[in-house]
Write a protein that holds these residues in place. Structure first.
Motif, mmCIF file in Angstrom:
data_model
loop_
_atom_site.group_PDB
_atom_site.id
_atom_site.type_symbol
_atom_site.label_atom_id
_atom_site.label_comp_id
_atom_site.label_asym_id
_atom_site.label_seq_id
_atom_site.Cartn_x
_atom_site.Cartn_y
_atom_site.Cartn_z
ATOM 1 N N SER A 146 0.833 -1.199 0.000
ATOM 2 C CA SER A 146 0.000 0.000 0.000
ATOM 3 C C SER A 146 0.868 1.249 0.000
ATOM 4 C CB SER A 146 -0.935 0.019 1.213
ATOM 5 O OG SER A 146 -0.286 0.556 2.352
ATOM 6 N N ALA A 147 0.239 2.381 -0.297
ATOM 7 C CA ALA A 147 0.911 3.677 -0.260
ATOM 8 C C ALA A 147 0.580 4.432 1.009
ATOM 9 C CB ALA A 147 0.526 4.505 -1.487
ATOM 10 N N GLY A 148 -0.041 3.746 1.977
ATOM 11 C CA GLY A 148 -0.285 4.351 3.272
ATOM 12 C C GLY A 148 -1.607 5.080 3.386
ATOM 13 N N LYS A 149 -1.664 5.921 4.426
ATOM 14 C CA LYS A 149 -2.873 6.690 4.724
ATOM 15 C C LYS A 149 -2.842 8.035 3.986
ATOM 16 C CE LYS A 149 -4.978 4.100 7.923
ATOM 17 N NZ LYS A 149 -5.180 4.579 9.292
ATOM 18 N N VAL A 150 -4.027 8.468 3.581
ATOM 19 C CA VAL A 150 -4.155 9.757 2.899
ATOM 20 C C VAL A 150 -3.741 10.876 3.853
ATOM 21 C CG1 VAL A 150 -5.779 11.342 1.799
ATOM 22 C CG2 VAL A 150 -5.962 8.869 1.394
ATOM 23 N N LEU A 151 -2.983 11.841 3.331
ATOM 24 C CA LEU A 151 -2.456 12.932 4.149
ATOM 25 C C LEU A 151 -3.568 13.870 4.619
ATOM 26 C CD1 LEU A 151 0.650 13.822 1.962
ATOM 27 C CD2 LEU A 151 0.718 12.823 4.250
ATOM 28 N N PRO A 152 -3.380 14.523 5.781
ATOM 29 C CA PRO A 152 -4.347 15.523 6.232
ATOM 30 C C PRO A 152 -4.530 16.623 5.191
ATOM 31 C CG PRO A 152 -2.777 15.006 7.977
ATOM 32 C CD PRO A 152 -2.270 14.339 6.731
ATOM 33 N N GLY A 153 -5.771 17.057 5.012
ATOM 34 C CA GLY A 153 -6.062 18.109 4.045
ATOM 35 C C GLY A 153 -6.214 17.632 2.621
ATOM 36 N N VAL A 154 -6.052 16.306 2.394
ATOM 37 C CA VAL A 154 -6.177 15.733 1.053
ATOM 38 C C VAL A 154 -7.393 14.821 1.018
ATOM 39 C CG1 VAL A 154 -5.076 14.281 -0.700
ATOM 40 C CG2 VAL A 154 -3.683 15.831 0.700
ATOM 41 N N GLU A 155 -8.194 14.938 -0.030
ATOM 42 C CA GLU A 155 -9.320 14.029 -0.246
ATOM 43 C C GLU A 155 -9.002 13.111 -1.412
ATOM 44 O OE1 GLU A 155 -13.395 15.915 -0.041
ATOM 45 O OE2 GLU A 155 -12.142 17.728 -0.181
ATOM 46 N N VAL A 156 -9.334 11.835 -1.259
ATOM 47 C CA VAL A 156 -9.124 10.854 -2.315
ATOM 48 C C VAL A 156 -10.434 10.138 -2.604
ATOM 49 C CG1 VAL A 156 -8.048 8.631 -2.872
ATOM 50 C CG2 VAL A 156 -6.657 10.488 -1.959
ATOM 51 N N ALA A 157 -10.766 10.011 -3.875
ATOM 52 C CA ALA A 157 -11.925 9.229 -4.313
ATOM 53 C C ALA A 157 -11.467 8.251 -5.378
ATOM 54 C CB ALA A 157 -13.015 10.139 -4.865
ATOM 55 N N ILE A 158 -12.021 7.045 -5.356
ATOM 56 C CA ILE A 158 -11.740 6.037 -6.376
ATOM 57 C C ILE A 158 -12.939 6.002 -7.309
ATOM 58 C CG2 ILE A 158 -11.105 3.650 -6.822
ATOM 59 C CD1 ILE A 158 -9.079 5.181 -5.105
#
Length: 514
Positions: free
Chosen positions: A332-344
């Motif tokens: 995995s590439a880890g946890k999403v950084l604070p302040g960043v939103e990710v959608a698949i």
């Protein structure tokens, strides 16, 4: 954003302020040279005034053709201090490619490392016009250091505005003509950088990859964080290991292929690397099996950073998640950084549920402003505030992001899709394989065939058919490469990524019909 009561200040001004607190400490080391904070700060201000005296002003483009020198960082800071756009060329691109970029970004001044002066002559013959400024005496252009020495070192107030373009960073050109990724001054905030914990010495970063890539940003963070940056001109495993021991390096950034070379070198077993507190890796896909090897070699110091020039930072896999017994987590590439939103999302833009594969889309304050002079391409990638990364991935139930492949690298074969990173992971898991690169090549019928370039461990007796058997048994016939090429080393880009464009071209020449 700046307000009426608090004027906007660039990352350069805030970084230089941080350096002013202890002007006598060493902040940059290159060969036998040691540059103090005060000397570096003065050089930046003198250079900035020299550029202004040459008629170079806010909103124009300064292009760097420079290696890993202290003056390279100073020149970038000086150009940014007066509000210029900065483009840093990859040194290993062809003269034609470099000239095309110099022309495209409307270069006003070309700042040149004396070691690249012959290439600068080639470029300016193709693109006459830029003011050539050399970081030292030269037979062409003007000596920027000499011009700077004539100027005052008094602090200069930054001239950039928040929405001005700060950097035009080109892709490495591994998949076609490089794209110019524009980032604004508001987005380029001072990197937090490495700091010293209780009882720890100030951070010492070793830069052994080009300052034109991520190493430049890590250098900025280290300078701001009270540390010292040691500059090597290029990556060479024995030299890197020697520098880690000699300079008591605490922080290091490498792309995965270079990390593998470092731990595979015989000197890694005898050099003292105990001062390392953090090895950040990223920039391209990594192999869980090989990362596990690196943990066993260097200890619990690895950190994976996932991001893109277009998107900024996206996610982080910290030291605590680097467990050699958890290959699923290392994948995995880890946890999403604070302040960043990710959608698949799927190809129609619909959000997909947890665990399903789709395109990774990102929304954050760090998204690029645009592709330089490519509004249609910008509109394809930036939609409704979301950046479509071109990476395929998924989020699991614990919020870990896994990058499966690049959309353009995924190979479409009869019966389905071959994800190149999955096949590389499998090949790299073999104890006699050091590195691999998987890519698709179209045959005479325009069908894609799976090709793999594999680097074997010294003394290996492994043959291509052994690897084919492994793939067929573990992944099935669909994943079995049509061609496996055993090679001494993978070709790498300037940044240190496997150069799949070059590998594909070599394969096309080798296997094309006469």
């Amino acid at each position: 954003m700046a307000s009426d009561t608090q004027p906007f200040r660039t990352y350069v001004e805030e970084s230089l302020d941080a350096l002013a607190g202890d002007p006598g400490r060493d902040v940059l080391l290159h060969r036998e040279r040691r540059v103090t904070a005060g000397e570096f700060r003065d050089l930046v201000h003198r250079m900035a005034r020299a550029l202004l005296a040459r008629g170079i002003v806010r909103g124009q483009t300064v292009t760097l053709l420079c290696g890993n020198l202290p003056e390279t960082i100073a020149a970038r800071y000086a150009a940014h201090l007066i509000g210029c756009r900065v483009n840093h060329l990859y040194n290993k691109l062809s003269a034609d490619s470099q000239a095309a970029i110099v022309r495209d970004v409307e270069t006003r001044a070309l700042i040149v490392d004396p070691r690249h002066l012959d290439r600068a002559v080639d470029i300016t013959e193709l693109v006459p016009g830029p003011d050539v400024l050399v970081l030292g005496p030269a037979k062409v252009g003007r000596d920027l250091l000499e011009l700077a020495a004539e100027q005052s070192a008094e602090p200069l107030t930054g001239l950039a505005r928040p929405d001005d373009v700060c950097t035009i960073r080109h892709t490495g050109g591994t998949t076609g003509h490089p794209k110019g990724i524009c980032t604004t001054y508001e987005q380029v905030r001072p990197a937090r950088g490495a700091t010293a914990g209780p009882g720890e010495e100030p951070p010492r970063l070793l830069v052994c990859t080009t300052l034109a890539h991520a190493a430049g940003m890590f250098a900025d963070g280290t300078l701001r964080g009270g540390g010292c940056v040691v500059l090597l001109e290029e990556f060479e495993p024995a030299a890197v290991l020697a520098a880690i021991e000699r300079e008591r390096i605490s922080h290091l950034f490498l792309l995965p292929p270079l990390l593998y070379q470092l731990m595979d070198h015989p000197d890694s077993a005898v050099r003292d690397t105990s001062t390392l507190r953090s090895i950040v890796y990223g920039g391209c896909q990594s192999s869980p099996a090989r990362i596990a090897d690196a943990i066993r070699r260097f200890g619990p110091v690895l950190v994976q950073f996932y991001g893109q020039n277009e998107a900024g930072g996206i996610s982080l896999l910290g030291r605590e998640d680097h467990d050699p017994l958890r290959p699923d987590r290392l994948r995995s590439a880890g946890k999403v950084l604070p302040g960043v939103e990710v959608a698949i999302r799927d190809e129609r833009g619909r959000d997909l549920p947890t665990g399903e594969h789709g395109e990774i889309c990102v929304r954050s304050p760090s998204l690029m402003k645009e592709y330089w002079k490519q509004p249609e391409l910008t509109a394809q990638v930036l939609r409704n505030g979301w950046l479509h990364t071109g990476d395929i991935g998924f989020l699991d139930g614990e919020g870990y992001l896994t990058v499966v492949d690049r959309l353009k690298d995924m190979i479409v074969v009869v019966g389905g899709h071959v994800y190149t990173t999955e096949l590389e992971d499998l090949l790299n898991s073999h104890p006699q394989v050091l590195q691999s690169a998987v890519f698709g090549v179209r045959d005479a019928d325009r069908m894609e065939r799976v090709h793999a370039a594999v680097v074997l461990a010294p003394g290996s007796t492994l043959e291509a058919r052994d690897l084919r058997d492994l793939v067929r048994e573990e992944r099935g016939a669909m994943y079995e490469p049509t061609v496996i090429t055993l090679c001494d080393a993978l070709p790498l880009t300037d940044a240190g990524k496997p150069d799949k464009k070059r590998l594909r071209q070599q394969a096309e020449r080798q296997f094309s019909p006469a």
